[in-house]
Structure formats: C-alpha cells, structure tokens
Design a protein around this motif. Structure first.
Motif, short mmCIF file in Angstrom:
data_model
loop_
_atom_site.label_atom_id
_atom_site.label_comp_id
_atom_site.label_asym_id
_atom_site.label_seq_id
_atom_site.Cartn_x
_atom_site.Cartn_y
_atom_site.Cartn_z
N ASN A 228 0.79 -1.23 0.00
CA ASN A 228 0.00 0.00 0.00
C ASN A 228 0.81 1.28 0.00
O ASN A 228 0.25 2.36 0.13
CB ASN A 228 -0.96 0.03 1.20
CG ASN A 228 -2.36 -0.28 0.75
OD1 ASN A 228 -2.60 -0.55 -0.43
ND2 ASN A 228 -3.31 -0.26 1.66
N GLY A 230 2.31 2.42 -2.50
CA GLY A 230 2.08 3.06 -3.79
C GLY A 230 3.02 2.59 -4.88
O GLY A 230 3.23 3.29 -5.88
N LYS A 231 3.56 1.37 -4.76
CA LYS A 231 4.48 0.84 -5.77
C LYS A 231 3.80 0.70 -7.12
O LYS A 231 4.32 1.14 -8.14
CB LYS A 231 5.03 -0.54 -5.34
CG LYS A 231 5.83 -0.49 -4.05
CD LYS A 231 6.32 -1.87 -3.67
CE LYS A 231 5.19 -2.84 -3.37
NZ LYS A 231 4.35 -2.44 -2.24
N SER A 232 2.63 0.06 -7.11
CA SER A 232 1.93 -0.14 -8.39
C SER A 232 1.54 1.19 -9.01
O SER A 232 1.64 1.38 -10.22
CB SER A 232 0.69 -1.01 -8.18
OG SER A 232 1.05 -2.22 -7.57
N SER A 233 1.12 2.12 -8.16
CA SER A 233 0.74 3.45 -8.67
C SER A 233 1.94 4.14 -9.32
O SER A 233 1.81 4.77 -10.37
CB SER A 233 0.20 4.33 -7.54
OG SER A 233 -0.87 3.68 -6.89
N ASP A 248 -6.70 -1.09 -2.92
CA ASP A 248 -6.54 -0.58 -1.56
C ASP A 248 -6.19 -1.66 -0.55
O ASP A 248 -5.83 -1.38 0.58
CB ASP A 248 -7.86 0.08 -1.09
CG ASP A 248 -8.01 1.43 -1.73
OD1 ASP A 248 -6.98 2.01 -2.09
OD2 ASP A 248 -9.15 1.89 -1.90
N LYS A 333 3.00 9.71 -1.64
CA LYS A 333 1.76 10.24 -1.02
C LYS A 333 2.01 11.56 -0.29
O LYS A 333 1.35 11.87 0.69
CB LYS A 333 1.14 9.21 -0.04
CG LYS A 333 0.90 7.83 -0.66
CD LYS A 333 -0.05 6.99 0.18
CE LYS A 333 -0.13 5.56 -0.37
NZ LYS A 333 -1.10 4.73 0.33
N ASP A 335 1.20 14.27 -1.23
CA ASP A 335 -0.01 15.11 -1.33
C ASP A 335 -0.87 15.01 -0.07
O ASP A 335 -1.68 15.88 0.20
CB ASP A 335 -0.83 14.70 -2.56
CG ASP A 335 -1.21 13.23 -2.54
OD1 ASP A 335 -2.40 12.91 -2.45
OD2 ASP A 335 -0.29 12.37 -2.60
N ALA A 353 2.51 9.78 -6.44
CA ALA A 353 2.20 8.96 -7.61
C ALA A 353 0.79 9.27 -8.08
O ALA A 353 0.45 9.11 -9.24
CB ALA A 353 2.34 7.48 -7.27
P1 GDP Z 1 1.30 -0.92 -3.52
O1 GDP Z 1 0.65 -1.97 -2.67
O2 GDP Z 1 2.56 -0.43 -2.88
O3 GDP Z 1 1.50 -1.35 -4.92
O4 GDP Z 1 0.32 0.36 -3.50
P2 GDP Z 1 -0.75 0.79 -4.60
O5 GDP Z 1 -0.08 1.43 -5.74
O6 GDP Z 1 -1.64 -0.37 -4.88
O7 GDP Z 1 -1.51 1.95 -3.81
C1 GDP Z 1 -2.20 1.71 -2.60
C2 GDP Z 1 -3.23 2.79 -2.42
O8 GDP Z 1 -2.59 4.06 -2.23
C3 GDP Z 1 -4.17 2.96 -3.61
O9 GDP Z 1 -5.45 3.25 -3.13
C4 GDP Z 1 -3.60 4.16 -4.34
O10 GDP Z 1 -4.59 4.85 -5.05
C5 GDP Z 1 -3.06 4.99 -3.19
N1 GDP Z 1 -1.97 5.85 -3.58
C6 GDP Z 1 -0.84 5.50 -4.22
N2 GDP Z 1 -0.03 6.55 -4.39
C7 GDP Z 1 -0.66 7.62 -3.84
C8 GDP Z 1 -0.32 9.01 -3.70
O11 GDP Z 1 0.73 9.50 -4.11
N3 GDP Z 1 -1.22 9.80 -3.07
C9 GDP Z 1 -2.41 9.31 -2.61
N4 GDP Z 1 -3.22 10.17 -2.02
N5 GDP Z 1 -2.75 8.02 -2.72
C10 GDP Z 1 -1.89 7.18 -3.32
#
Ligand code: GDP
Ligand code: ZN
Length: 449
Positions: A228, A230-233, A248, A333, A335, A353
């Motif tokens: 969570n 934000g790696k995929s994002s 999420d 994140k 922001d 991201a």
């Molecule tokens: P991963 O598990 O590390 O791959 O994380 P995801 O990319 O799946 O992101 C997890 C959650 O964080 C999702 O709901 C994204 O929309 C949110 N998210 C990712 N990057 C950001 C960011 O820069 N800002 C905000 N506000 N939310 C983010």
C-alpha cells in the motif's frame, strides 16, 4: 576462391521479415557464384551492381533486381558472397530462398554469417556481438555505442590491457629462470609499476564496459516497499499505463510483474514485487523471497515508502533493499502531508504517484544514475554485454592475485595468475572462447546476420 569453414554454401533472407520496398537475400560459400549464375544473373564483376532477372527452374521470372558479388576473402564472411536484391515481398523472397536451396545452398542458421565472419578472422567476437546489438539497439545512443564496438573500439581497449599483461608475463617468466634471486634485484620495481599500470587500465575499462552494458541492457531497477505504499501506482505513473493493478487491500500484488520503460533512451526494468512484510502467509513469504532474489540482480532498488510513516516502511523492508547495488528512496503520497517535504538528501525524492508531483525529479535522477555521472554520448563510449563485464572482473581478480604473489616473490604463481588474467580477456574477443559458448552467442542472433 576463398577458405571456408564448413564447405557448405548458406543462404538467408537478410532484410528482415517485414514487407518493404527492397528485400535482400545473402548467399555465402563456395557455390555462391554458381547459384547466382543458375538463377539467371549475368557474368558478375566483383563489387559491381548488376541488373538481373532471377528465374525459377522452369525459367519463369521470380523477381528482378540487383546482384552483387563479393569474392572472398574481401567480403563480410570472408567467403564468396552474393547479395540478391529484389522487391521486399515476403512471398517473392521466400521463393528466391527456396530456389537457392534447390540449387544447393542450405538455409543459414541464426547468426551463421556473423559466425563465419568471426571464424574467418573478419571480426573478433566482441565485434560480431556488436552487430546483433546494433540491430537490436532501441535508441540512437545505444546504436552509436554498438557501432563503436563494431568498429573495434572496445576490442582495442581489451587488447591494450592484454598487451600490457603479455609484457608483464615475459618479464616475470624471464625472472623465474633466476629463481634464487629476489625479484627486486631483477627489475622488480619495473614489474610492480607495470602491474599498477595494468590495474589502472583494467579498472577504467571495467567502468566503461559496465556503462556500455547498461546502455545495451538498460538499467535494471526493482521497486520495493511495504504493501500500500504506492508501488503499483508509481509503476503505472512511470510507465504511463494501467498495467499493474492498483488496489486498496494490503498485499494484493503478490506476483512479480515486469515492465520495461524507456525515458530519454534509458531503459528501466521495473519489477513490482509482493509487498515485503515479515511474517505474513506462505504466499507473502514467497513474495519476499523473490523480492530479495530480484534485489541481488538489481542495479537499483527503488524503495517506495508512505511519506506519512516512512519509519514503519523502512522497518518492513528490513535488509532487502541493501541487496541491490544502489538505493533510491521515494517518499510517496506527499499530497497527503500538510506540507511538501524540503531538504531531502540526493538519494531521496518526495513524490505523489497520485497527482504526478515529483515525477519529473525522479526521471532526472534515474537518468543521472544510468549515466553514472558521465556526459551523454561520450567520445569512445561503446556497447558491452554482461559476459564481457564478467570476463573483465575475472581478469581483474587474477591480476590482483598476481600482484599478491609478487609481493611474496612467488614468481611462478604470479606468472600463472597473469596468464589466467590474459585468458579471461581472450574470452571477450574470442581468442579463448569455448565452442559451446560460441554456439550460444551466435544462436541468439537473428537469421540472415
Ligand atoms: P502498492 O501496494 O505499494 O503497490 O500500492 P498501490 O499502488 O496499490 O496503492 C495503494 C493505495 O494508495 C491505492 O489506493 C492508491 O490509489 C493509493 N496511492 C498510491 N499513491 C498515492 C499518492 O501519491 N497519493 C495518494 N493520495 N494516494 C496514493
Ligand atoms: Zn502494488
């Protein structure tokens, strides 16, 4: 007319599989000229373009175009070569190919023309590999580097070190005959200076070859971070697509997912691994094991942390990021923070991201890392492969060992280490390369090269 390696004449479509205005067939071997004549070519004057009608067994015209004859050894392969240029229709080219085979040629294996050029001494192995790299180059800079390797820029650098090693070996081996005397009375200072010089040459060559390897292979970066973060994002933001699924629920990205992206000619391989988390279920632990394995092969770990709680993220990652050659820390994140972070160190980047803020800075940083501080398109920049980088590392180990033996006046052992260092260099240019390795290298080429 020429010495040939196998006696067989080979043929292949050399102009690629796609349809185009012009297509080319390359024939190499002792039967080349006879086959060209049997196809209906007029008397071919060496290295002149002749208009010709290419005919099938019944005399029907398959195509018309140009025929060129390059008698060996002044040809690409060093054998008699005929090039037939016709229209770039795949159907017509296949008919021409079939006709050449009917007339006694054999379909060339992948890389067989380059292999014959190598075996006939027209190119060394690093140059032959550069042909394949030039064809596969993804951008101008990689193409230019491959072009330089093909011209022998890399090979000459390898030879320069090799010659230095030969001089050292001669000196050390001559001294062995006076084994009762310590080396210092036998020009030892000169030998040690020579070793230092060889080390310096080799060290610089390793840096340049590693840069050339990155130009060819791209920077291998691996994304890691807790679930969570934000790696995929981030992967999606960098790749500009929706390939990785963003959700999420913590721990969704369980499998590794690869994405290769290019930023200004820099190739970056991103591997999104399962979120690292100590404990977890069996599948998550498997994900962590894979993440660590990926890290060990990575040039760069891009660690994604939730900027709201980076400490927790660092704890979750443990020592995994340290397995990579280098680390870049992303505070994602931002922001969601009350204030955008200031004064981060140069290996840390504040980012969102979600809205793209900080992404440009990340791009710029990645470019810098790929260039390793070197100016773009440097003079003398050449392409190299992992195989070459490894051979240089091996040569370096043996050179260090030789140095160590000299300190103990172990001249015979030192001479042996110098020989091994020299052999390792010989693997790059193909002087010392085992047949099975040669087979593997050339079979990765495309047909017709
Ligand atoms: P991963 O598990 O590390 O791959 O994380 P995801 O990319 O799946 O992101 C997890 C959650 O964080 C999702 O709901 C994204 O929309 C949110 N998210 C990712 N990057 C950001 C960011 O820069 N800002 C905000 N506000 N939310 C983010
Ligand atoms: Zn993910």
């Amino acid at each position: 007319m020429s010495e040939i390696s196998t006696g067989q004449t080979i043929v292949a479509i050399a102009s690629g599989a796609a349809a185009g205005g012009v297509g080319m067939l390359r024939v190499s071997g002792p039967q080349s000229l006879r086959i060209a004549v049997a196809l209906g070519c007029p008397q071919l004057k060496p290295r002149h373009a002749h208009y010709a009608k290419f005919r099938d067994a019944a005399g029907e015209v398959i195509d018309d175009g140009m025929a060129l004859y390059f008698p060996g050894p002044r040809s690409f392969t060093g054998e008699d070569v005929v090039e037939l240029q016709g229209h770039g229709s795949p159907v017509v080219l296949r008919q021409l190919l079939a006709r050449c085979i009917e007339l006694g040629a054999r379909q060339a294996r992948a890389g067989e023309f380059s292999e014959r050029a190598f075996l006939n001494g027209k190119l060394d192995l690093a140059q032959a590999e550069a042909i394949a790299d030039l064809i596969a180059a993804g951008d101008v800079r990689a193409a230019r580097a491959a072009r330089r390797s093909l011209d022998g820029v890399f090979s000459r650098r390898v030879e320069e070190v090799g010659e230095q090693l030969v001089r050292l070996r001669i000196h050390v081996e001559a001294a062995i005959d006076f084994a009762d005397e310590p080396l210092d009375t036998l020009g030892g200072a000169q030998v040690r200076a020579g070793i230092e010089q060889a080390k310096a040459l080799l060290a610089q060559l390793r840096i340049d070859a590693e840069r050339g390897r990155k130009l060819r292979d791209g920077l291998h970066a691996v994304l890691i971070g807790p679930p969570n973060a934000g790696k995929s994002s981030l992967l999606n933001a960098l790749a500009g697509s929706e390939r990785a699924i963003v959700t999420d629920i913590a721990g969704t990205t369980r499998d590794t997912l690869r994405e290769t992206i290019r930023i200004d000619g820099l190739e970056l391989e991103l591997v999104d691994t399962a979120g690292l988390r100590e404990g977890g279920d069996a599948i998550e632990r498997e994900g962590m094991r894979r993440a660590r394995a990926e890290m060990q092969r990575a040039d760069l770990a891009i660690v994604v942390l939730d900027a709201r709680d980076p400490q927790a993220g660092r704890a979750a990652i443990g020592d995994a990021a340290a397995q990579a050659a280098r680390q870049l820390w992303i505070y994602n994140k931002c922001d969601l923070l009350p204030q955008w972070p200031q004064n981060l160190d140069q290996d840390s980047i504040a980012l969102s991201a979600a809205n793209g803020e900080g992404l440009e800075q990340l791009h710029a940083r990645l470019r810098e890392i790929a260039n390793d501080g070197a100016g773009e398109g440097m003079q003398g920049e050449f392409s190299a492969r992992l195989r070459h980088v490894e051979a240089l590392a091996l040569a370096s180990e043996h050179l260090d060992a030789a140095d160590g033996q000299l300190h103990y006046d172990q001249l015979e052992l030192a001479a042996e280490e110098l020989r091994l260092a020299h052999d390792a260099l010989g693997e790059i240019t193909g002087r010392m390369t085992a047949d099975d390795l040669l087979g593997r290298i050339f079979s990765s080429f495309c047909i017709g090269k």
